[in-house]
Design an enzyme around this catalytic site. Structure first.
Site, PDB file in Angstrom:
ATOM      1  N   HIS A  61      39.523  34.527  36.700  1.00 40.38           N
ATOM      2  CA  HIS A  61      39.306  33.626  37.836  1.00 40.38           C
ATOM      3  C   HIS A  61      38.454  34.282  38.922  1.00 40.38           C
ATOM      4  O   HIS A  61      38.237  35.484  38.913  1.00 40.38           O
ATOM      5  CB  HIS A  61      40.628  33.120  38.418  1.00 40.38           C
ATOM      6  CG  HIS A  61      41.496  34.168  39.026  1.00 40.38           C
ATOM      7  ND1 HIS A  61      42.278  35.020  38.291  1.00 40.38           N
ATOM      8  CD2 HIS A  61      41.711  34.482  40.326  1.00 40.38           C
ATOM      9  CE1 HIS A  61      42.941  35.824  39.102  1.00 40.38           C
ATOM     10  NE2 HIS A  61      42.616  35.517  40.342  1.00 40.38           N
ATOM     11  N   HIS A  63      37.924  34.479  43.162  1.00 38.29           N
ATOM     12  CA  HIS A  63      38.464  34.265  44.518  1.00 38.29           C
ATOM     13  C   HIS A  63      37.312  34.465  45.488  1.00 38.29           C
ATOM     14  O   HIS A  63      36.603  35.468  45.391  1.00 38.29           O
ATOM     15  CB  HIS A  63      39.500  35.343  44.873  1.00 38.29           C
ATOM     16  CG  HIS A  63      40.894  35.011  44.507  1.00 38.29           C
ATOM     17  ND1 HIS A  63      41.673  34.172  45.258  1.00 38.29           N
ATOM     18  CD2 HIS A  63      41.658  35.428  43.475  1.00 38.29           C
ATOM     19  CE1 HIS A  63      42.864  34.091  44.693  1.00 38.29           C
ATOM     20  NE2 HIS A  63      42.875  34.838  43.612  1.00 38.29           N
ATOM     21  N   TYR A 124      44.491  39.449  51.251  1.00 43.74           N
ATOM     22  CA  TYR A 124      45.024  38.969  49.971  1.00 43.74           C
ATOM     23  C   TYR A 124      43.952  39.004  48.884  1.00 43.74           C
ATOM     24  O   TYR A 124      44.188  39.480  47.773  1.00 43.74           O
ATOM     25  CB  TYR A 124      45.568  37.551  50.132  1.00 43.74           C
ATOM     26  CG  TYR A 124      45.884  36.869  48.830  1.00 43.74           C
ATOM     27  CD1 TYR A 124      47.011  37.223  48.101  1.00 43.74           C
ATOM     28  CD2 TYR A 124      45.061  35.885  48.331  1.00 43.74           C
ATOM     29  CE1 TYR A 124      47.304  36.601  46.897  1.00 43.74           C
ATOM     30  CE2 TYR A 124      45.337  35.260  47.133  1.00 43.74           C
ATOM     31  CZ  TYR A 124      46.456  35.613  46.416  1.00 43.74           C
ATOM     32  OH  TYR A 124      46.732  35.003  45.228  1.00 43.74           O
TER      33      TYR A 124
END
Length: 142
Positions: A61, A63, A124
């Site tokens: 993925h 981000h 994060y």
């Protein structure tokens, strides 16, 4: 208001946390592809006058914290970046198929606005890799 961007008649700060995956969440973002894809995504965002503030490519993925001017919708920019990067991936990996309609990325994406807690989201995104490694270590003992 010193950290706001400006257009002719607009002061703005529009930042979004985006996540999207390759088709079937296959773990294909690694090696040389991973190294080059980050720069490609940044360049494509820049073509839509957007800026990647923070980004991480995981094996399965992507981000990103993306700053998008209000004259573009989030879907316009993400659609452009995903579409053009899919064509780039097809060319780099030597796909013999027609580049029209390539579907490297899965349909859709996850988006949330980044407000006053931007630094928390940026941290994060930065620490995502360490968190995944720790999780993988715990799975070894199962």
């Amino acid at each position: 208001m010193e950290h706001y961007e400006s257009l002719h008649h607009t002061k703005w700060e529009c930042k979004y946390h985006l996540v999207w995956i390759p088709k079937s969440r296959k773990k294909v973002l690694y090696g040389q592809l991973r190294k080059e894809l980050g720069q490609i995504l940044r360049g494509l965002a820049k073509q839509k006058e957007s800026e990647v503030m923070e980004g991480t490519l995981k094996a399965d993925h992507v981000h990103m914290v993306l700053s998008i001017p209000p004259k573009y919708s989030v879907s316009q920019v993400v659609g452009y970046v995903k579409g053009k990067s899919a064509i780039w991936v097809a060319r780099v990996t030597g796909s013999k198929r027609n580049f029209v309609g390539q579907s490297f990325w899965a349909r859709g994406y996850c988006v949330s606005t980044v407000g006053l807690d931007e630094e928390t989201i940026r941290a994060y995104v930065r620490t995502q890799e360490e968190a995944d490694k720790k999780l993988d270590q715990l799975k070894i003992f199962e």
